[in-house]
Motif scaffolding. Sequence first.
Motif, mmCIF file in Angstrom:
data_model
loop_
_atom_site.group_PDB
_atom_site.id
_atom_site.type_symbol
_atom_site.label_atom_id
_atom_site.label_comp_id
_atom_site.label_asym_id
_atom_site.label_seq_id
_atom_site.Cartn_x
_atom_site.Cartn_y
_atom_site.Cartn_z
ATOM 1 N N GLN A 69 4.562 -5.884 10.522
ATOM 2 C CA GLN A 69 4.530 -4.965 9.486
ATOM 3 C C GLN A 69 5.718 -4.209 9.210
ATOM 4 O OE1 GLN A 69 1.454 -1.689 10.326
ATOM 5 N NE2 GLN A 69 0.627 -1.899 8.321
ATOM 6 N N TYR A 110 0.706 -1.240 -0.100
ATOM 7 C CA TYR A 110 -0.126 -0.213 0.037
ATOM 8 C C TYR A 110 1.004 1.408 0.083
ATOM 9 C CZ TYR A 110 -3.793 -3.136 1.348
ATOM 10 O OH TYR A 110 -4.852 -4.278 1.537
ATOM 11 N N LYS A 156 5.736 -3.763 14.406
ATOM 12 C CA LYS A 156 5.984 -2.867 13.189
ATOM 13 C C LYS A 156 7.311 -2.578 13.047
ATOM 14 C CE LYS A 156 2.720 0.434 13.068
ATOM 15 N NZ LYS A 156 2.359 2.116 13.288
ATOM 16 N N ILE A 197 0.186 -4.831 4.918
ATOM 17 C CA ILE A 197 -0.485 -5.004 6.167
ATOM 18 C C ILE A 197 -0.796 -6.745 6.380
ATOM 19 C CG2 ILE A 197 -2.876 -4.601 7.103
ATOM 20 C CD1 ILE A 197 -3.185 -2.350 5.075
ATOM 21 N N LYS A 218 -6.586 -2.575 8.789
ATOM 22 C CA LYS A 218 -6.467 -2.177 7.504
ATOM 23 C C LYS A 218 -6.949 -0.901 7.022
ATOM 24 C CE LYS A 218 -6.718 -7.130 5.615
ATOM 25 N NZ LYS A 218 -6.078 -7.473 6.750
ATOM 26 N N PRO A 245 0.328 2.986 8.619
ATOM 27 C CA PRO A 245 1.058 2.797 9.828
ATOM 28 C C PRO A 245 1.924 4.016 10.150
ATOM 29 C CG PRO A 245 1.661 1.458 8.040
ATOM 30 C CD PRO A 245 0.607 2.150 7.517
#
Lengths: 134, 105
Positions: free
Chosen positions: B85, A101, B65, A112, A118, A122
């Motif tokens: 992530q 994305y 993340k 993701i 979603k 981030p």
Amino acid sequence: MPRKIRLRKVVEPPRFKGYRPFGVNSKSRKSIDLLYEEYEALKLADYDLLKHDEAAGLMGISRPTFARIYESARRKIAAALVEAKEIRTVFGNAVMDKNWYLCSKCNARFNIPETMDKETCPACNSKHIELINK
Amino acid sequence: MKTIITSTGNQLNSIFDLRFGRAGWFCLYDDQSGEISFIENENINSQSGAGTKTVEKVVELGAQKVISGDFGPKAKELLEKFNIQMVLLQDDNSTVQHIIDKLKS
Ligand SMILES: [Zn+2]
């Protein structure tokens, strides 16, 4: 009967839509289509410096197939440089092995994982995100 | 949730590091407690497998993340497997503080 075309994994899409030569009038010239899998083969071999069998494994293809795609990528890039042609990237037979994305607010690119929310970027929490590869 | 930001130094005003496996430092930010710590990258000089070792470190630190500039193919595969992530930023002038501020926005 036509040969069945196998889909090839591409780890990440290229960051560009194309390249244009500088200092020439290229409007009348035809462009060269670089396939995503060709871009990926070139990146894995010549940028990430993987051995060909490792790169083939990552792309989910055999080594001879990898060699063929890699060779094709190099020839296209060489032709584009020598003939001052534009390079366009097109999908080819590639499948992305994950969805990437792009945030239109902060330009972060991200995946993701299934375990995550979603809806938002981030990096900046913006809701303006779009799928790069469809 | 814990986030790792690759950093060139161990201060909040350090510049963001675009490298993952060969980043100088990792900033670990916990958005629940607000806690921020810096961990030195021990694998920076390893001949090979810096990316893989760094993924192990990320898992060990409990981050979900990672914000960096690029991930090698092996690191990508592993991070994906662990459902961590990956966030790629191209801006090489950002400070770690700036990135954390954006996360909070
Ligand atoms: Zn964003």
